[in-house]
Design an enzyme around this catalytic site. Structure first.
Site, PDB file in Angstrom:
ATOM      1  N   TYR A  41       0.847  -1.206   0.000  1.00 18.19           N
ATOM      2  CA  TYR A  41       0.000   0.000   0.000  1.00 18.19           C
ATOM      3  C   TYR A  41       0.871   1.241   0.000  1.00 18.19           C
ATOM      4  O   TYR A  41       1.691   1.403   0.900  1.00 18.19           O
ATOM      5  CB  TYR A  41      -0.902   0.048   1.238  1.00 18.19           C
ATOM      6  CG  TYR A  41      -1.877  -1.079   1.407  1.00 18.19           C
ATOM      7  CD1 TYR A  41      -2.213  -1.934   0.361  1.00 18.19           C
ATOM      8  CD2 TYR A  41      -2.481  -1.302   2.647  1.00 18.19           C
ATOM      9  CE1 TYR A  41      -3.120  -2.966   0.546  1.00 18.19           C
ATOM     10  CE2 TYR A  41      -3.393  -2.337   2.829  1.00 18.19           C
ATOM     11  CZ  TYR A  41      -3.702  -3.166   1.779  1.00 18.19           C
ATOM     12  OH  TYR A  41      -4.596  -4.195   1.968  1.00 18.19           O
ATOM     13  N   ALA A  68     -17.790  -3.919   0.166  1.00 16.18           N
ATOM     14  CA  ALA A  68     -17.855  -4.066  -1.295  1.00 16.18           C
ATOM     15  C   ALA A  68     -17.466  -2.767  -2.009  1.00 16.18           C
ATOM     16  O   ALA A  68     -18.220  -2.231  -2.823  1.00 16.18           O
ATOM     17  CB  ALA A  68     -19.246  -4.518  -1.727  1.00 16.18           C
ATOM     18  N   LEU A  98     -21.876  -1.152  -0.145  1.00 17.90           N
ATOM     19  CA  LEU A  98     -22.715  -1.472   1.010  1.00 17.90           C
ATOM     20  C   LEU A  98     -22.828  -0.324   2.016  1.00 17.90           C
ATOM     21  O   LEU A  98     -23.387  -0.491   3.099  1.00 17.90           O
ATOM     22  CB  LEU A  98     -22.202  -2.743   1.704  1.00 17.90           C
ATOM     23  CG  LEU A  98     -22.317  -4.009   0.843  1.00 17.90           C
ATOM     24  CD1 LEU A  98     -21.605  -5.189   1.498  1.00 17.90           C
ATOM     25  CD2 LEU A  98     -23.784  -4.344   0.573  1.00 17.90           C
ATOM     26  N   GLY A 134     -24.514   2.187   0.888  1.00 13.09           N
ATOM     27  CA  GLY A 134     -25.801   2.689   0.412  1.00 13.09           C
ATOM     28  C   GLY A 134     -25.692   3.928  -0.460  1.00 13.09           C
ATOM     29  O   GLY A 134     -26.701   4.448  -0.940  1.00 13.09           O
TER      30      GLY A 134
END
Length: 314
Positions: free
Chosen positions: A54, A214, A218, A220
């Site tokens: 990373y 995800a 998820l 929303g």
């Protein structure tokens, strides 16, 4: 006070949400990274997940940027013994694969960047089938014996190689994987459920799922016809266009409303309630994104709610 969860057979007790460090040095600069780390630990969090690679994918980066920022933060705060730091080996451009000398050199490089003399949890980031499990486990055992690593774990590995590794550790009395980091969430269940989960369950491994939200779907935020500006929006928008994605969001919306909770919190709570799962991983670019993630520690879904989400995600 939030109950900590023990990682498999280790002596590592962790907060039920691991803070993903993939954004540090990528979409979160030094100041933002420090602010997120401060807020996470102030709320009782103690489990930070990173990797030596990373964020090598960012133009101008070499890999190790996340570890470096975490190391600087640990030094500045003087709280090394209060935090469980997990990092990974095998994907850094300069330390690719799991050959013994590669693992040893990569571990030393991670320790330098983290500014510490031990790594709490050390994952093989991707399995390397070209290297016998005997050599991988043997090398990891050397790191544990040297005090450089407290516990070892695996990610992105087949059930067969995972079982072979565990069997070798047991047979030879060497360091043994205590945790597994699978790709697992409400819209990606077959990436863990089945044989991989069975090996983890049978062997007493703790699962620490990545992509727990995800790629943001998820939370929303991603709905049909909605455009979100994010470095990971492409992947999340793929789920938004599927029938299953729609079913999952509808179920999440209903349960979130009942609990007066965020959609992301409910999605993480379902994951945290699944067999073997100790702590989902989720990242935050800003302090404002943290409360919805931290709230998983206090949200307990009913059996009916868990069943409804499981059915919607089938």
């Amino acid at each position: 006070m939030t109950s900590l969860r023990t990682l498999g057979s280790s002596d590592l007790d962790v907060f039920p949400l691991a803070l993903g460090g993939n954004v540090f040095g990528w979409t979160a600069d030094r100041a933002a990274s420090f602010a997120v780390l401060d807020a996470y630990t102030a709320a009782g969090g103690n489990f930070i997940d990173t990797a030596d690679v990373y964020s090598a994918w960012v133009e101008g980066n070499k890999g190790g940027e996340s570890e470096t920022l975490i190391g600087e933060w640990l030094t500045a705060r003087g709280n090394r013994s209060d935090v469980i730091v997990a990092t990974k080996v095998g994907a850094h451009p300069e330390f690719s694969g799991l050959a013994p000398e590669t693992i040893k050199s990569a571990a030393d490089a991670s320790l330098r960047r983290l500014g510490t003399d031990y790594i709490d949890l050390y994952y093989t980031h991707y399995d390397d089938p070209s290297v016998p499990v005997e050599e991988i486990i043997g090398t990891l055992d050397e790191l544990v014996a040297a005090g450089k690593v407290r516990a070892i774990a695996a990610s992105n590995i087949t059930p067969e190689r995972l079982q072979e590794s565990l069997d070798f550790s047991d047979r030879e009395g060497l360091a043994r994987f205590v945790a597994l980091q699978p790709h697992y969430n409400l819209v990606s269940r077959d990436t863990y459920e089945g044989r991989l989960q069975e090996v983890a369950s049978r062997s007493g491994l703790a699962a620490v799922p990545y992509y727990a939200l995800a790629s943001g779907f998820l939370t929303g935020k991603y709905r049909p016809g909605t455009r979100v500006e994010s470095a990971r929006s492409g992947r999340a928008e793929e789920y938004a266009g599927t029938e299953r994605g729609g079913r999952v969001l509808a179920a999440l919306d209903k349960i979130a409303e009942a609990h007066e909770a965020e959609v992301a919190t409910v999605a993480l709570a379902w994951l945290a309630a699944q067999p073997t799962v100790a702590a989902p991983i989720a990242s935050a670019r800003t302090v404002e994104q943290l409360p919805a993630l931290l709230a998983v520690a206090d949200l307990e879904l009913t059996d009916a709610e868990l069943a409804a989400l499981t059915a919607a995600s089938a």
